[in-house]
Design an enzyme around this catalytic site. Structure first.
Site, short mmCIF file in Angstrom:
data_model
loop_
_atom_site.label_atom_id
_atom_site.label_comp_id
_atom_site.label_asym_id
_atom_site.label_seq_id
_atom_site.Cartn_x
_atom_site.Cartn_y
_atom_site.Cartn_z
N SER A 144 2.48 -3.81 -1.17
CA SER A 144 2.12 -2.42 -1.03
C SER A 144 0.78 -3.46 -2.04
CB SER A 144 2.70 -1.66 -1.68
OG SER A 144 1.46 -0.04 -1.84
N ASP A 307 -2.16 1.94 3.36
CA ASP A 307 -0.81 3.51 3.62
C ASP A 307 -1.32 4.24 2.35
OD1 ASP A 307 0.27 2.37 1.51
OD2 ASP A 307 2.27 2.27 2.06
#
Length: 575
Positions: A144, A307
């Site tokens: 991430s 995301d």
């Protein structure tokens, strides 16, 4: 084995390649570094793996990835599946592509077909592909928004969401049961393809995915009317978002998209930022410079695995400011509910899902439009779980869901947060307000005036190493057991302990919490304020989430600060 024995084993065992041994040999005189690499094994938890890249049991490397994959393979084979299939995606981080291939080859060696994307892809594209190909599991190689030295490994279930109980624990048990790296099966890329157990996927899935993203547009006419003059600045922050975000924006009709050139190409070193995190205003320095030059209406920036998305808008002084994840989610909730109500597509049993640490502001908004609100634990997989439940019960129709940490999803084509669709909807929303003579900042202020001045913040404390783990545990136990009556001038009305699943009010009344067990403590405070405390599931951090409701923005900010100051006083003797 202690850490010294493990270090020697990795130096001498033929399981480990020469490059790994050379790296370890280079630290032979650094006892602290050896201990840190081998004092524990990188834990495969409910969120998968995440750690610093390097050789050792407490690092991300091909052997830890292979072990995790062998555990996943053992789990899948134990489910009695006929010809199991797994989809694999990866982001722009260092070694992501090789870790993805390592994953595919272990699966193939175990007789499990691997669908591997031809190049880097966003997390939501993995979720969509898994569902489209009717696969049994998925893996994404990503860490991430962590700093460049990190990478990670996330596992997804057959519904396209990250695995949940009891399957997460079952996979963890399988991974932990592997104690000998020599028992891990692998093969070559040539053999895997020849056996029909490795298939490369790409554009066919991409096209279907983009069509689903585009179908979430609320009002195409708005985009058509402002397309010529509406300006967007976008930065993918060296990650996977560049192609899908620009493609989606272009195909719905946005004409003026300016990409930050220095941050356009994928680069796992993230050379232009300290951290590729859309929560960090510093990550948008170059984007703001470009936006000022082009007089952009909005700035959007996606994290490395695309995301999560950050949004910047111009305030009343004309300066670009970073919206919080709560602000983005709140504004999109209002925009989507209003738009769908106006065009007749808002279901009568519609629902918006938020996590327990996400703003309470969406409750009056949803009530205004006649939609329900469901609250889940932190982690988008719990939002995905609710979407799956709705398919069975038909109790609700999913409309929108978001987390305070900049993740959101509209539509049910994927089951994880999607920065591509969120970017698209944020731009459409900005276009809508421009068409109506308002900036996004003015729209935000109008929402505060209508529904209340809700503000939130997060205090995050990093506590690394063995000592840090002990301190985090001590903080949680102290807050769990110590009697605290007030924080920041607010009365504590009730304490929720998600570990014991008990809610205890000020007068001692207890009730059961229906959400799953989790190491989380939540304080319900007077006057619509709250505090939620939880250790991070992926980093050596403990986080204090705080929410208040004020009479004005200034009042709300002052109330936030008062609570934050008190939190520091409580923590000082425990740090």
């Amino acid at each position: 084995m202690n850490y010294k024995d493990l270090y020697k084993k990795w130096l001498t065992d033929e399981c480990f390649d020469d490059a790994t041994k050379a790296e370890l040999k280079s630290i032979e005189n650094n006892e602290k570094e050896i201990e840190d690499r081998f004092y524990t094994e990188l834990e495969f938890g409910t969120a998968g793996l995440r750690g610093v890249i390097g050789a050792g049991t407490n690092r991300m490397n091909k052997y830890i990835v292979q072990k995790a994959t062998q555990g996943l393979a053992n789990f899948l084979k134990g489910q009695g599946l006929q010809n199991p299939k797994v989809v694999i995606a990866y982001d722009s981080r260092n070694k992501s592509d090789t870790f993805a291939m390592d994953t595919a080859l272990v699966l193939a060696a175990n007789g499990i077909k691997a669908y591997l994307f031809e190049s880097l892809r966003a997390v939501p594209q993995l979720s969509f592909a898994l569902r489209t190909l009717k696969a049994d599991a998925g893996v994404v190689i990503t860490a991430s928004h962590n700093p460049p030295e990190y990478n990670g490994y996330k596992v997804y279930g057959n519904d396209g969401a990250q695995v949940i109980a009891p399957f997460d624990k079952m996979i963890i048990d399988q991974v932990n049961s592997i104690t000998d790296f020599s028992t891990i099966k692998t093969t070559t890329e040539t053999e895997a393809k020849a056996d029909g157990l490795l298939e490369i996927i790409g554009e066919n899935i991409d096209k279907l995915y983009i069509e689903q993203v585009k179908s979430q547009v609320i009002n195409q006419d708005v985009i058509n009317k402002v397309a010529d003059e509406f300006k967007i600045v976008y930065t993918p922050l060296h990650g996977t978002g560049n192609l899908p975000v620009r493609r989606a924006l272009k195909e719905v009709g946005f004409k003026n998209v300016y990409v930050v050139a220095e941050q356009e190409k994928p680069d796992g070193n993230f050379p232009t930022v300290k951290s590729p995190n859309p929560e960090d205003p510093n990550a948008f320095k170059l984007a703001i410079e470009l936006a000022k030059k082009e007089q952009a209406d909005i700035i959007i920036g996606t994290d490395p695995d695309a995301d999560r998305v950050g949004v910047l808008i111009r305030d009343e002084k004309g300066e670009y400011i970073v919206l919080t994840g709560n602000m983005i989610g709140t504004m999109l909730t209002d925009y989507i509910l209003r738009g769908r109500k106006e065009n007749g597509s808002l279901p009568t049993n519609g629902v918006v899902i938020k996590t327990i640490v996400t703003t309470e502001m969406i409750r009056p908004i949803c009530e205004f439009y006649g939609s329900d609100v469901i609250e889940v634990l932190t982690g988008f997989k719990f939002i995905g779980e609710q979407i799956k439940n709705f398919e069975t019960t038909n109790q609700h129709s999913y409309v929108f869901g978001f987390e305070e940490s900049y993740g959101a999803l509209a539509g049910t084509y994927a089951r994880d947060k999607d920065a591509v669709v969120t970017s698209l909807l944020a731009c459409e929303m900005a276009a809508y307000y421009k068409l109506n003579g308002m900036t996004l900042y003015e729209a935000l202020v109008a929402l505060y005036q209508k529904f209340g001045y809700y503000r939130e913040d997060v205090q995050s404390f990093t506590l690394k190493g063995i000592e840090g783990i002990g301190k985090i545990k001590n903080i949680m136990e102290t807050l769990r057991n110590q009697q605290i009556d007030t924080i920041g001038g607010y009365q504590i009305l009730a304490k929720r302990d998600y570990k014991t699943q008990q809610r205890v009010t000020k007068d001692g009344t207890t009730s059961k919490i229906e959400l799953p067990v989790s190491d989380v403590i939540y304080f319900e405070l007077s006057n619509n304020a709250w505090i939620c405390v939880r250790p991070s599931g992926t980093e050596p951090k403990i986080k204090f989430y705080i929410g208040v409701k004020g009479q004005s923005l200034e009042d709300a900010n002052n109330k936030l600060q008062a609570i934050k100051d008190d939190v520091l006083k409580i923590l000082e003797p425990l740090m």
